[in-house]
Design a protein around this motif. Structure first.
Motif, PDB file in Angstrom:
ATOM      1  N   VAL A 173      -3.411  -4.706  15.235  1.00 28.13           N
ATOM      2  CA  VAL A 173      -3.355  -3.678  14.024  1.00 28.13           C
ATOM      3  C   VAL A 173      -2.861  -4.367  12.725  1.00 28.13           C
ATOM      4  O   VAL A 173      -1.715  -5.040  12.769  1.00 28.13           O
ATOM      5  N   GLU A 174      -3.810  -4.746  11.818  1.00 31.11           N
ATOM      6  CA  GLU A 174      -3.470  -5.719  10.709  1.00 31.11           C
ATOM      7  C   GLU A 174      -3.654  -4.785   9.394  1.00 31.11           C
ATOM      8  O   GLU A 174      -4.574  -3.878   9.488  1.00 31.11           O
ATOM      9  N   ASN A 175      -3.090  -5.336   8.196  1.00 27.40           N
ATOM     10  CA  ASN A 175      -3.105  -4.940   6.979  1.00 27.40           C
ATOM     11  C   ASN A 175      -2.997  -3.424   6.896  1.00 27.40           C
ATOM     12  O   ASN A 175      -3.974  -2.818   6.311  1.00 27.40           O
ATOM     13  N   PHE A 176      -1.902  -3.222   7.397  1.00 29.14           N
ATOM     14  CA  PHE A 176      -1.509  -1.440   7.119  1.00 29.14           C
ATOM     15  C   PHE A 176      -0.154  -1.572   6.309  1.00 29.14           C
ATOM     16  O   PHE A 176       0.575  -2.224   6.288  1.00 29.14           O
ATOM     17  N   TYR A 177      -0.060  -0.094   5.734  1.00 25.55           N
ATOM     18  CA  TYR A 177       1.123  -0.020   5.305  1.00 25.55           C
ATOM     19  C   TYR A 177       1.392   1.626   4.923  1.00 25.55           C
ATOM     20  O   TYR A 177       0.345   2.363   4.835  1.00 25.55           O
ATOM     21  N   PRO A 178       2.367   2.195   5.061  1.00 24.72           N
ATOM     22  CA  PRO A 178       3.839   1.616   5.327  1.00 24.72           C
ATOM     23  C   PRO A 178       4.197   1.087   6.726  1.00 24.72           C
ATOM     24  O   PRO A 178       3.280   0.879   7.782  1.00 24.72           O
ATOM     25  N   GLU A 179       5.463   0.551   6.935  1.00 24.20           N
ATOM     26  CA  GLU A 179       5.765  -0.020   8.097  1.00 24.20           C
ATOM     27  C   GLU A 179       5.715   0.844   9.362  1.00 24.20           C
ATOM     28  O   GLU A 179       5.356   0.532  10.566  1.00 24.20           O
ATOM     29  N   GLU A 180       5.764   2.336   9.073  1.00 25.40           N
ATOM     30  CA  GLU A 180       5.972   3.317  10.094  1.00 25.40           C
ATOM     31  C   GLU A 180       4.581   3.272  10.702  1.00 25.40           C
ATOM     32  O   GLU A 180       3.824   3.902  10.032  1.00 25.40           O
ATOM     33  N   VAL A 181       4.029   3.136  11.865  1.00 27.35           N
ATOM     34  CA  VAL A 181       2.914   3.262  12.508  1.00 27.35           C
ATOM     35  C   VAL A 181       3.194   3.448  14.135  1.00 27.35           C
ATOM     36  O   VAL A 181       4.297   3.036  14.632  1.00 27.35           O
ATOM     37  N   SER A 182       2.239   4.257  14.530  1.00 28.34           N
ATOM     38  CA  SER A 182       2.423   4.828  15.986  1.00 28.34           C
ATOM     39  C   SER A 182       1.053   4.277  16.726  1.00 28.34           C
ATOM     40  O   SER A 182       0.178   4.577  15.880  1.00 28.34           O
TER      41      SER A 182
END
Length: 932
Positions: A249-258
């Motif tokens: 999983v790349e190039n996402f924002y913010p840090e919180e991800v599920s």
């Protein structure tokens, strides 16, 4: 009765009727409806008889208040002052206004059964709206809806618009609103946008206009960057073993991800590890291992990624038949096996032939290196250790050395704390690590797990770490990891980059140089408690202020809330760009105001949340109640002759809360300054006692018996220091032992002139306490301050004697000419001794001034040499304490009027015992001007 009627007939033409008017007020306030009648006194001196007055207030057909035959009746929720009826004031006050009290109010006043005044007042409620924008996440480049709630306004309608960075993106639009159960109106407005990367730091605003009043609520967006997702498998040698899947999983924002795993639409467990990219986005790789039983089930495998603000998860799926093919290898026949064997033999022969040609390049291949980019820490926080590292792969990494630089400056090792000569020399060697053969490395003995070390000089704290060489296989390349630990400082690392130069031992050539990306240094804000204080021009309004300091970068947000919703700040430094201090940190404040009545109830809860990029969670501060600053009176003293004790007292009034601290200190007054001594015992505080709701007073008392030394010392004193939570600095009141005594001032100034035109003015002041202040000035039509000299001695009678002396030289030239003459007079002038100048005019002082150099005349050469010597000694004369400065005064009227004016010399004497300053002036006689 006939007399009263006659008086009424006489006064009737003078009675004034009050015209109808409109009154608007906010909800829950006290509002006065005017009704005034003028009753002038008649010529026979009779006054208005209140028994003949009949006054009524009515609204919507119902009676509210009445006054007849000196008896008053009024409904609950209203009030009026019957003592003002004699003055013709019949105003009605509505207590705690509300919407159901709107309408037309009629005031009727009769005198002796005849109506003399009838006026109407239309009362209405005007309630401005409260704005709130729910905090929400929006998805990058996807249609998003922003919502602004406009609540509790009256009357309807309102107009709203949307802005971006102060520019209107939607024009004003009028909306009526919906009526809520309390009788007020509410409305909701929406704005649809497609967020871009430029909107990350943009300020959006919801602007509302209501009855000519304009309000605006600014906020910033929380933008979600959708990731790119890719799923793969880790190859296995056995088909019956567990199978490991991973999802990038790349190039996402913010840090919180599920990240969730599904097999045949059944959810599986998950594990997490997230890293930050140089552009501020994040990346992660999530693994999941299928058991042999799950692997045998086959079917569809799915990786779903959910983010804040994105209702539609990003997912990728794949079929295990394609990801993990299970086709069995075919069974070879004997002839096929023979063919495969011949093919293998041919390949081996070809390999042996090619190996001979590649033998010469064996050493060069061993020397090839593969250096990764510099990996930065995900969060660089001031005062906390951060680490940057590079990975080096190759066959000869055991002969590699690395040098780290900050920008273009080699970094010095400052991690050592020893005091020996060896350690001292290490502090100034470049941070170079040499990796010796057989896996040996030169490393620093300092431990990295210790406490944070203060930065040294301008380089800061740095320490090198190495790991390796690590052997991936016997014949394969080796790996070396070189990392650098540092403590971030804004003054050093803001906008800087790290560089790592890789070279071989004994070689000057740099094999490769890697440069890091620029990183943002974070410092969490230090947030104060909410300070409450009265507004200067309106004591019924309380200002609430919260301050944030020591944060970086400069973007910070304050949001105020109460139980009814979000509040709008009235002043904020966060909206404008705050300026950094000398260390590079920023400070900001935000202020909000509420009526005193809301805070004094004790039930209104107000809090503020501070948002900053360095904070994982917002910092919240809540009000602790109403605060009022104390008033401190001067110190009063009494003395008891029975037990020889003195009592000092100080009144402290009008403060809240009741917690207050009082300290008594002894003060000794020196010749030049005051210094505090020890804390005095015997002090006590009477109270605090509540005088009004949320208002206290107290009395600070000090009982003590003065020592003989304190009785004889007339210069000391005592300090009463009061501390309270509402005071930024303690309040101090001083009490002196001795009374203030004025000095003895002569009636005139003593003056004496020399033959060279230098005048010496002196003034002798006797006695007085404390020390007197003297200021000399001179000039023509205007005065300029002069430099004087003061000497203090004790006279024969034991009193203090202060002698002030001022010397000046007359000048009638223009300012430009005066500068040249000053230079000449500075060479040819004489030194005036202070002791000689302050003596009696008939004594030797004036002779000393007029004295020549033993009556000799200097020739030009001697004069020139003497001038050079005097020029060299000018600085020494200025430092001579016995020398008296000669002031040069230009007494012409100006360039256009070169005629000289009369010289005036004035001295100003100030002292605490004198209500006004005392002046003594000397004016040049007319005959002296005519003689020049």
């Amino acid at each position: 009765m006939e007399c009263k009627v006659l008086v009424y007939v006489v006064l009737l033409p003078f009675i004034k009727h009050v015209s109808s008017s409109d009154i608007q007020a906010g909800p829950n306030t006290n509002t006065t409806l005017p009704c005034n009648v003028t009753f002038p006194v008649s010529e026979i001196g009779n006054k208005t008889d209140t028994s003949l007055i009949d006054a009524k207030w009515r609204s919507n057909g119902s009676a509210i208040a009445s006054f007849k035959e000196a008896a008053s009746r009024i409904n609950e929720g209203f009030s009026w002052d019957t003592t003002e009826f004699i003055n013709g004031v019949f105003s009605l006050t509505i207590l705690k206004t509300s919407i159901n009290l709107q309408g037309v109010y009629e005031c009727t006043v009769s005198y002796n059964s005849s109506i003399v005044n009838s006026s109407n007042v239309t009362f209405s409620i005007l309630a401005p709206p409260t704005l709130s924008v729910p905090q929400q996440w929006v998805v990058l480049e996807r249609a998003s809806h922003l919502t602004c709630h406009i609540d509790n306004f009256y009357p309807s309608p309102v107009s709203y618009s949307w802005t971006r960075d102060g520019v209107e993106v939607r024009p004003f639009h009028q909306v009526e609103g919906e009526l809520n159960p309390e009788g007020y109106y509410s409305a909701v407005t929406n704005l649809t946008i497609f967020p871009s990367r430029e909107d990350q730091n943009a300020t959006f605003g919801c602007k509302v206009s209501h009855r000519g009043n304009l309000q605006q609520l600014d906020f910033k967006l929380n933008i979600t960057y959708s990731p790119s997702v890719r799923m793969s498998v880790v190859p296995t040698s056995s088909k019956n073993s567990a199978l490991t899947l991973y999802c990038d999983v790349e190039n996402f924002y913010p840090e919180e991800v599920s990240v969730s795993w599904f097999q045949n639409y059944t959810k599986l467990a998950e594990d997490s590890l997230t890293e930050q990219n140089p552009d501020g986005t994040y990346r992660t790789r999530r693994y999941y291992t299928l058991s042999p039983e799950q692997r045998a089930q086959r079917g569809k495998v799915q990786c779903a990624v959910s983010q804040p603000g994105d209702e539609i998860p990003v997912n990728v799926s794949g079929d295990l038949d394609e990801l993990d093919p299970q086709d069995e290898s075919p069974v070879l026949t004997k002839s096929a096996k023979a063919s495969v064997a011949m093919m293998c033999i041919s390949i081996v022969l070809i390999f042996l032939l090619c190996f001979g040609f590649s033998w010469r390049r064996r050493d060069e291949k061993k020397k090839s290196l593969n250096v990764s980019g510099i990996i930065l820490p995900p969060r660089v926080i001031v005062g906390q250790k951060g680490r940057v590292s590079v990975s080096i792969e190759g066959r000869r990494v055991d002969r590699v050395q690395t040098v780290w630089l900050l920008n273009d400056t080699p970094i010095t090792d400052t991690s050592l704390t020893g005091t020996s000569k060896a350690n001292f020399n290490c502090l100034y060697n470049p941070l170079t690590t040499i990796h010796l053969p057989y896996g040996l490395t030169l490393t620093s003995p300092a431990s990295e797990k210790g406490h944070l070390l203060p930065s040294r000089g301008e380089m800061g704290y740095y320490k090198l770490h190495t790991q390796g060489p690590l052997h991936s296989s016997r014949s394969g390349p080796h790996q070396l990891i070189s990392s650098l630990t540092f403590i971030p400082q804004i003054s050093l690392h803001k906008g800087a980059v790290f560089k790592c130069q890789v070279s071989y031992m004994g070689k000057d050539k740099i094999v490769e140089e890697k440069v890091s990306e620029k990183f943002t240094i974070l410092s969490a804000p230090e947030v104060s408690e909410i300070q409450l204080a009265e507004t200067i021009h309106d004591s019924d309004v309380i200002s609430m202020t919260v301050r944030a300091s020591h944060f970086h970068p400069d973007v910070i947000t304050f949001r105020w809330f109460c139980q009814g919703g979000e509040l709008s700040p009235v002043a904020s430094q966060a909206s404008s760009s705050p300026r950094p201090n000398s260390e590079g940190f920023f400070s900001a404040f935000s202020q909000c105001k509420l009526p005193r009545s809301e805070l004094e109830k004790g039930a209104t809860r107000v809090w503020v949340s501070v948002h900053h990029i360095a904070l994982k969670q917002p910092v919240t501060r809540e009000t602790r109640g109403f605060i009022k600053r104390p008033r401190v009176s001067d110190i009063t003293s009494t003395f008891s002759s029975l037990d020889q004790t003195s009592t000092l007292g100080c009144e402290i009034t009008d403060f809240y809360p009741a917690n207050i601290s009082v300290t008594w200190l002894k003060l000794w007054e020196g010749e030049h300054d005051d210094r505090e001594e020890e804390v005095l015992e015997g002090g006590e505080v009477w109270g605090p006692i509540e005088t009004h709701p949320r208002c206290y007073r107290a009395t600070a008392i000090l009982n003590r018996r003065p020592t003989n030394q304190e009785k004889n010392d007339k210069r000391g004193g005592i300090i009463c220091r009061v501390e309270h939570c509402s005071l930024p600095d303690p309040v101090e009141k001083h009490w002196r032992n001795a009374e203030i005594v004025a000095p003895s001032i002569p009636k005139s100034i003593s003056v004496c002139w020399s033959n060279e035109g230098v005048g010496v003015f002196s003034l002798l002041l006797k006695g007085g306490h404390p020390k007197v202040k003297v200021l000399w000035s001179s000039g023509g039509s205007t005065l300029l301050p002069l430099v004087s000299s003061e000497t203090e001695e004790i006279g024969d009678d034991g009193q203090r004697e202060l002698r002030s002396v001022c010397a000046l030289e007359r000048s009638t030239s223009l300012p430009q000419q005066n500068n040249r003459q000053e230079q000449g007079s500075r060479r040819n002038g004489h030194t005036i001794d202070t002791k000689a100048a302050v003596t009696d005019p008939d004594a030797e002082g004036i002779q000393y001034i007029d004295e020549k150099a033993e009556g000799k005349t200097l020739d030009r050469d001697e004069d020139a040499s003497l001038s050079d010597v005097e020029e060299d000694s000018d600085g020494e004369r200025e430092d001579d304490p016995s020398a008296l400065h000669i002031n040069r005064v230009n007494i012409t009227n100006g360039p256009r009027d070169p005629e000289r004016a009369r010289l005036r010399v004035c001295v100003e004497i100030t002292h605490p015992a004198l209500k006004m300053p005392v002046y003594r002036t000397w004016i040049e006689p007319n005959e002296e001007i005519s003689s020049l």
